[in-house]
Motif scaffolding. Sequence first.
Motif, short mmCIF file in Angstrom:
data_model
loop_
_atom_site.label_atom_id
_atom_site.label_comp_id
_atom_site.label_asym_id
_atom_site.label_seq_id
_atom_site.Cartn_x
_atom_site.Cartn_y
_atom_site.Cartn_z
N GLU A 6 -30.13 76.28 -31.22
CA GLU A 6 -28.44 75.35 -30.30
C GLU A 6 -27.68 76.16 -28.85
OE1 GLU A 6 -25.69 76.14 -34.25
OE2 GLU A 6 -27.20 74.67 -35.33
N SER B 142 -11.13 76.41 -40.85
CA SER B 142 -11.68 75.68 -42.14
C SER B 142 -12.05 76.25 -43.07
CB SER B 142 -13.27 75.42 -41.28
OG SER B 142 -13.80 74.49 -42.11
N GLY C 222 -19.05 73.43 -43.08
CA GLY C 222 -19.20 72.10 -43.15
C GLY C 222 -19.24 71.44 -41.93
N THR C 223 -19.49 70.37 -41.65
CA THR C 223 -19.46 68.98 -40.75
C THR C 223 -17.85 68.10 -40.67
OG1 THR C 223 -21.90 68.43 -41.23
CG2 THR C 223 -20.24 67.66 -39.97
N TYR D 189 -15.04 65.80 -39.09
CA TYR D 189 -15.15 64.44 -38.89
C TYR D 189 -13.45 64.33 -38.69
CZ TYR D 189 -19.76 63.59 -40.71
OH TYR D 189 -21.39 63.60 -40.91
N VAL E 29 -14.27 67.51 -44.10
CA VAL E 29 -14.55 68.34 -43.51
C VAL E 29 -15.61 68.37 -45.17
CG1 VAL E 29 -15.83 70.74 -43.61
CG2 VAL E 29 -13.37 70.10 -42.27
N GLU E 30 -16.88 67.98 -44.17
CA GLU E 30 -17.99 67.44 -45.38
C GLU E 30 -18.71 68.57 -45.90
OE1 GLU E 30 -22.07 65.45 -46.33
OE2 GLU E 30 -20.72 64.73 -43.79
N ASP F 299 -15.67 65.47 -33.02
CA ASP F 299 -16.73 65.12 -34.28
C ASP F 299 -17.78 64.85 -34.11
OD1 ASP F 299 -16.00 63.21 -36.24
OD2 ASP F 299 -16.10 61.55 -34.71
N GLY F 300 -18.21 64.91 -35.38
CA GLY F 300 -19.91 65.33 -36.19
C GLY F 300 -19.80 67.04 -35.71
N GLN F 301 -19.23 67.69 -35.37
CA GLN F 301 -19.39 69.25 -35.27
C GLN F 301 -19.23 69.54 -36.56
OE1 GLN F 301 -17.69 71.38 -32.05
NE2 GLN F 301 -17.32 73.55 -32.96
N LEU F 302 -20.67 71.07 -36.51
CA LEU F 302 -21.36 72.05 -37.56
C LEU F 302 -19.22 72.92 -37.33
CD1 LEU F 302 -24.12 72.70 -38.13
CD2 LEU F 302 -22.97 70.63 -39.35
#
Length: 168
Positions: free
Chosen positions: A27, A95, A99-100, A102, A128-129, A152-155
């Motif tokens: 990464e 956070s 998670g991911t 959004y 946060v998923e 958006d979509g970042q861990l």
Amino acid sequence: MLKVQEIRELIKLVDQSNIDEFVYEHEGTKVEMKKNVTAIQPAAVPVVQPQAQAVVAPPEQPQKTAAVQMEVQKVEQVNEKNEDKDTSNLHQVVSPMVGTFYQSSSPDADAYVKVGSKITKDSILCIVEAMKLFNEIEAEVDGEIVEILVKDGQLVEYGQPLFLVKPE
């Protein structure tokens, strides 16, 4: 990104093994270790963290005959403007879990907030998923969104800052 303790363990493992060179990329982070068997040198471990702070680990055992030199290179450059900003009067919304991130409830919906949005402590800022569960993250304070720190979509990690809020 590797943690300091994980880097120390890697140094020990490489130092105790028969390999002379080790490279690890993940990464955008590159870890490269080389043994220098002719001279004893302490191993310095610079680690780039989200707040652009460098952490230098002490040498593990300087009396060893082989020392390991390690370089951690971050591909993405830290935005110099962020270093110059005075964020002491801003509230960080972090956070509460790994998670991911959004910005909206669905891909075609508008973002919950944008830079400049006025919010209350009960305002939903993002989702946060984690493990297929979508967790709504609330503002915690009344104020105005100054900066969105993730994409958006970042861990995201536990405790990672997501938003900077100017409290009212």
